[in-house]
Scaffold this motif. Structure first.
Motif, PDB file in Angstrom:
ATOM      1  N   THR A   3     -23.110   4.525   0.730  1.00 29.42           N
ATOM      2  CA  THR A   3     -23.846   5.752  -0.890  1.00 29.42           C
ATOM      3  C   THR A   3     -23.543   7.267   0.480  1.00 29.42           C
ATOM      4  O   THR A   3     -23.411   8.590   0.214  1.00 29.42           O
ATOM      5  CB  THR A   3     -24.601   6.097  -0.981  1.00 29.42           C
ATOM      6  OG1 THR A   3     -25.500   5.544   0.600  1.00 29.42           O
ATOM      7  CG2 THR A   3     -25.129   4.892  -1.725  1.00 29.42           C
ATOM      8  N   ARG A   4     -23.094   6.659   1.860  1.00 30.46           N
ATOM      9  CA  ARG A   4     -23.030   7.815   2.661  1.00 30.46           C
ATOM     10  C   ARG A   4     -21.448   8.809   3.162  1.00 30.46           C
ATOM     11  O   ARG A   4     -21.317   8.590   4.076  1.00 30.46           O
ATOM     12  CB  ARG A   4     -23.472   7.339   4.376  1.00 30.46           C
ATOM     13  CG  ARG A   4     -24.756   7.244   4.675  1.00 30.46           C
ATOM     14  CD  ARG A   4     -25.647   6.825   5.792  1.00 30.46           C
ATOM     15  NE  ARG A   4     -24.838   5.240   5.869  1.00 30.46           N
ATOM     16  CZ  ARG A   4     -25.287   5.451   7.216  1.00 30.46           C
ATOM     17  NH1 ARG A   4     -24.687   6.174   8.071  1.00 30.46           N
ATOM     18  NH2 ARG A   4     -24.499   4.449   7.849  1.00 30.46           N
ATOM     19  N   ILE A   5     -20.693   7.551   2.685  1.00 29.32           N
ATOM     20  CA  ILE A   5     -19.291   8.510   2.651  1.00 29.32           C
ATOM     21  C   ILE A   5     -18.832   9.527   1.891  1.00 29.32           C
ATOM     22  O   ILE A   5     -19.629   9.547   0.951  1.00 29.32           O
ATOM     23  CB  ILE A   5     -18.541   6.990   2.061  1.00 29.32           C
ATOM     24  CG1 ILE A   5     -18.507   6.051   3.252  1.00 29.32           C
ATOM     25  CG2 ILE A   5     -17.376   7.541   2.376  1.00 29.32           C
ATOM     26  CD1 ILE A   5     -17.441   4.384   2.766  1.00 29.32           C
ATOM     27  N   ASN A   6     -18.528  10.738   2.234  1.00 27.62           N
ATOM     28  CA  ASN A   6     -17.780  11.736   1.601  1.00 27.62           C
ATOM     29  C   ASN A   6     -16.931  12.347   2.085  1.00 27.62           C
ATOM     30  O   ASN A   6     -15.806  11.306   2.481  1.00 27.62           O
ATOM     31  CB  ASN A   6     -19.540  12.936   2.036  1.00 27.62           C
ATOM     32  CG  ASN A   6     -19.618  12.679   3.461  1.00 27.62           C
ATOM     33  OD1 ASN A   6     -18.459  13.512   4.389  1.00 27.62           O
ATOM     34  ND2 ASN A   6     -21.405  13.369   3.624  1.00 27.62           N
ATOM     35  N   THR A   7     -16.369  13.471   1.438  1.00 30.21           N
ATOM     36  CA  THR A   7     -14.971  14.376   1.612  1.00 30.21           C
ATOM     37  C   THR A   7     -15.013  13.998   2.787  1.00 30.21           C
ATOM     38  O   THR A   7     -13.567  14.678   3.405  1.00 30.21           O
ATOM     39  CB  THR A   7     -15.185  15.298   0.504  1.00 30.21           C
ATOM     40  OG1 THR A   7     -16.339  16.428   0.994  1.00 30.21           O
ATOM     41  CG2 THR A   7     -15.090  15.245  -0.662  1.00 30.21           C
ATOM     42  N   GLN A   8     -15.614  14.468   3.711  1.00 32.18           N
ATOM     43  CA  GLN A   8     -16.075  14.931   5.590  1.00 32.18           C
ATOM     44  C   GLN A   8     -15.816  13.174   6.114  1.00 32.18           C
ATOM     45  O   GLN A   8     -15.580  13.304   6.907  1.00 32.18           O
ATOM     46  CB  GLN A   8     -17.121  15.850   5.856  1.00 32.18           C
ATOM     47  CG  GLN A   8     -17.276  17.043   5.172  1.00 32.18           C
ATOM     48  CD  GLN A   8     -15.892  17.617   5.355  1.00 32.18           C
ATOM     49  OE1 GLN A   8     -15.917  18.057   6.497  1.00 32.18           O
ATOM     50  NE2 GLN A   8     -15.377  17.787   4.251  1.00 32.18           N
ATOM     51  N   THR A   9     -16.662  12.061   5.227  1.00 28.20           N
ATOM     52  CA  THR A   9     -15.618  10.972   6.627  1.00 28.20           C
ATOM     53  C   THR A   9     -14.373  10.999   7.482  1.00 28.20           C
ATOM     54  O   THR A   9     -14.096  10.701   6.250  1.00 28.20           O
ATOM     55  CB  THR A   9     -16.930  10.324   5.503  1.00 28.20           C
ATOM     56  OG1 THR A   9     -17.584   9.984   4.977  1.00 28.20           O
ATOM     57  CG2 THR A   9     -15.721   8.346   6.092  1.00 28.20           C
ATOM     58  N   ARG A  10     -15.153  10.365   8.491  1.00 22.22           N
ATOM     59  CA  ARG A  10     -13.031  10.028   8.962  1.00 22.22           C
ATOM     60  C   ARG A  10     -13.154   8.898   8.591  1.00 22.22           C
ATOM     61  O   ARG A  10     -14.190   7.883   8.761  1.00 22.22           O
ATOM     62  CB  ARG A  10     -13.888  10.062  10.481  1.00 22.22           C
ATOM     63  CG  ARG A  10     -11.984   9.940  11.637  1.00 22.22           C
ATOM     64  CD  ARG A  10     -12.804  10.837  12.945  1.00 22.22           C
ATOM     65  NE  ARG A  10     -11.556  10.680  13.416  1.00 22.22           N
ATOM     66  CZ  ARG A  10     -11.470   9.890  14.709  1.00 22.22           C
ATOM     67  NH1 ARG A  10     -12.233  10.419  15.362  1.00 22.22           N
ATOM     68  NH2 ARG A  10      -9.607  10.344  15.365  1.00 22.22           N
TER      69      ARG A  10
END
Length: 91
Positions: free
Chosen positions: A27-34
């Motif tokens: 749930t913490r993975i988003n489009t800004q995740t490296r």
């Protein structure tokens, strides 16, 4: 192993999703995740190069392996983070 012979893979790969310490990772993975993905030929010469030269997109690793690596991540997020290499975004 087949008939007592070991099959050596032609390439090695790794995909790293960079997240800070925490819980409920998906749930913490988003489009800004490296995301860092590498595809390296399994040869002696590979160790002589800079590892960064083997960076590819997650899409490329999936294409080569047939795996859907980030399948638990929402599709809209997957499209963004799988297209870039080493955290970059392809616009």
């Amino acid at each position: 192993m087949s008939s007592g012979k070991l099959t050596v893979p032609a390439a090695l790969w790794k995909v790293i999703v960079v997240l800070p310490v925490g819980s409920d990772d998906v749930t913490r993975i988003n489009t800004q995740t490296r995301v860092i993905a590498v595809w390296m030929p399994n040869t002696n010469a590979t160790g002589e190069g800079v590892w960064g030269s083997y960076r590819v997109s997650v899409d490329e690793v999936e294409r080569q392996t047939g795996y859907d690596l980030l399948s638990n991540v929402p599709e809209s997020v997957q499209r963004v983070i799988e297209a870039g290499s080493d955290g970059t975004r392809i616009q």
